[in-house]
Enzyme design. Structure first.
Site, PDB file in Angstrom:
ATOM      1  N   CYS A   1      17.215  -1.117   6.307  1.00  0.00           N
ATOM      2  CA  CYS A   1      15.809  -0.821   6.632  1.00  0.00           C
ATOM      3  C   CYS A   1      15.648   0.470   7.430  1.00  0.00           C
ATOM      4  CB  CYS A   1      15.186  -1.993   7.380  1.00  0.00           C
ATOM      5  SG  CYS A   1      15.444  -3.544   6.523  1.00  0.00           S
TER       6      CYS A   1
ATOM      7  N   HIS B   1       9.017   0.381  10.632  1.00  0.00           N
ATOM      8  CA  HIS B   1       9.466  -0.424   9.495  1.00  0.00           C
ATOM      9  C   HIS B   1       8.654  -1.721   9.466  1.00  0.00           C
ATOM     10  CE1 HIS B   1      11.742  -2.844   6.838  1.00  0.00           C
ATOM     11  NE2 HIS B   1      12.320  -3.562   7.790  1.00  0.00           N
TER      12      HIS B   1
ATOM     13  N   ASN C   1       8.364  -7.056   3.323  1.00  0.00           N
ATOM     14  CA  ASN C   1       9.387  -6.160   3.857  1.00  0.00           C
ATOM     15  C   ASN C   1      10.103  -5.496   2.676  1.00  0.00           C
ATOM     16  OD1 ASN C   1      11.741  -5.049   4.884  1.00  0.00           O
ATOM     17  ND2 ASN C   1      12.205  -6.774   6.234  1.00  0.00           N
TER      18      ASN C   1
END
Ligand code: UT7
Length: 320
Positions: free
Chosen positions: A111, A247, A277
């Site tokens: 990520c 993020h 996500n």
């Protein structure tokens, strides 16, 4: 020498899956998912490969930047869900775009991948090794999910985002990045098991597994620290930052970071309710949506911040 973002692009697969859609195929509910994460829907690929999504996002960014594919010196593509072990997805994208003068490689920092890509782009421009670089974050996480594991599969989505960056002496860019491999096991997706003429192994490919509460604890501690490190390094007043683009893993993580930094939550744009996500793709997708919505003006000071598997983290201050 530093970098300036010339243009951005993003792409989400057509198929949008809501929490209610998921609750029809597994034991979950909109109430559980949205109250714990803020996620309400995500896009799942039924035909786009990782390369397809990256190319669609890249074409938009190149057009906006008025940069021809042949002008690119490098393509850095961040992903944990490539189409092949080799060639790299960056090379696949190069071929589709006709970016014949680019040198291409994939970056795996989960990520934090887009952040690490920008960091690498900055280093190459500082070393005068490149003028124009395409940095991509793209994931087809749906193929890495165990769709029988409701604790992980409801959280993630597919998509691509990217930025065309150019060397620019007039811009200030400040970076803080880090990794802690000793915590790697809290968020894993194992690759092929050892198998050769000496080792008989019937294990099948594994899927993403995560200790959610460990990752949560890591994020709420590390993200404010890395953002603060960038502010301190550049002697920047946090009030001068227009947006903190984090993020998009969990709304509660973002709220906690805002509280710890004592910054108004309005300065933390979010799209996780609609995208879930998307790991390396989440920051560039959000950045592109903000750009296209006219939320960014040249000269705006922003901080981008990624965190996740590795474990890895990083923050970048830049002027739009
Ligand atoms: O990109 C970075 C990657 N990851 C993250 O940022 C994730 C960070 N962590 C998180 O976001 C949260 O830890 C989660 C959202 C993953 C989990 O939230 P939580 O409040 O820590 O829930 P929990 O893991 O404590 O689970 C509570 C319960 C369990 O049931 P019992 O054992 O208490 O009866 C789970 O079995 O919720 C159950 N559960 C579910 N129930 C309905 C787990 N997944 C689901 C689900 N639907 N999808």
């Amino acid at each position: 020498m530093s970098i300036k973002i010339l243009g951005t692009g993003s792409y989400l697969p057509e198929k949008r899956i809501t929490n209610d859609d998921l609750s029809k195929v597994m034991d979950t509910s909109d109430e559980w998912i949205s109250s714990r994460t803020g996620i309400r829907a995500r896009h799942i690929s039924v035909k786009d490969t990782t390369c397809d999504m990256a190319v669609k996002a890249a074409r938009i960014a190149l057009e906006e930047s008025k940069v021809a594919p042949e002008e690119l010196d490098y393509i850095f593509l961040a992903t944990v869900s490539p189409d092949c072990a080799t060639p790299s997805t960056a090379c696949l994208v190069q071929s589709e775009l006709g970016a014949v003068n680019a040198t291409c490689m994939d970056i795996n920092a989960a990520c934090s991948g887009f952040l690490f890509g920008l960091n690498t782009a900055m280093a190459y421009t500082k070393a005068k090794m490149a003028k124009k670089i395409l940095v991509i974050g793209v994931e087809t996480l749906s193929k890495l999910m165990d769709w029988n594991d409701r604790s992980t599969c409801v959280l993630f989505g597919d998509g691509a985002g990217c930025a065309v960056v150019e060397a620019d002496e007039s811009k200030d860019v400040i970076v803080d990045v880090g990794s802690d491999g000793s915590l790697g096991k809290v968020l894993m997706c194992e690759e092929r098991p050892l198998k050769n003429f000496l080792v008989d192994n019937d294990e099948s490919m594994s899927y993403v597994s995560m200790n959610g509460s460990e990752v949560f604890r890591f994020a709420v501690k590390k993200v404010p620290k890395t953002v603060q490190a960038v502010l301190d390094q550049g002697h920047i007043d946090k009030d001068d930052i227009k947006y903190f683009v984090l993020h998009q893993a969990n709304q509660r993580i973002i709220e906690s970071v805002a509280r710890r930094l004592k910054v108004d939550l309005d300065k933390f744009p979010m799209n996780l309710d609609q995208c879930g996500n998307t790991s390396a793709a989440s920051i560039p997708i959000l950045l592109d949506q903000m750009n296209k919505e006219g939320m960014l003006e040249r000269g705006d000071k922003i901080i981008l911040c990624g965190f996740g598997g590795g474990l890895t983290w990083g923050a970048i201050y830049l002027e739009w």
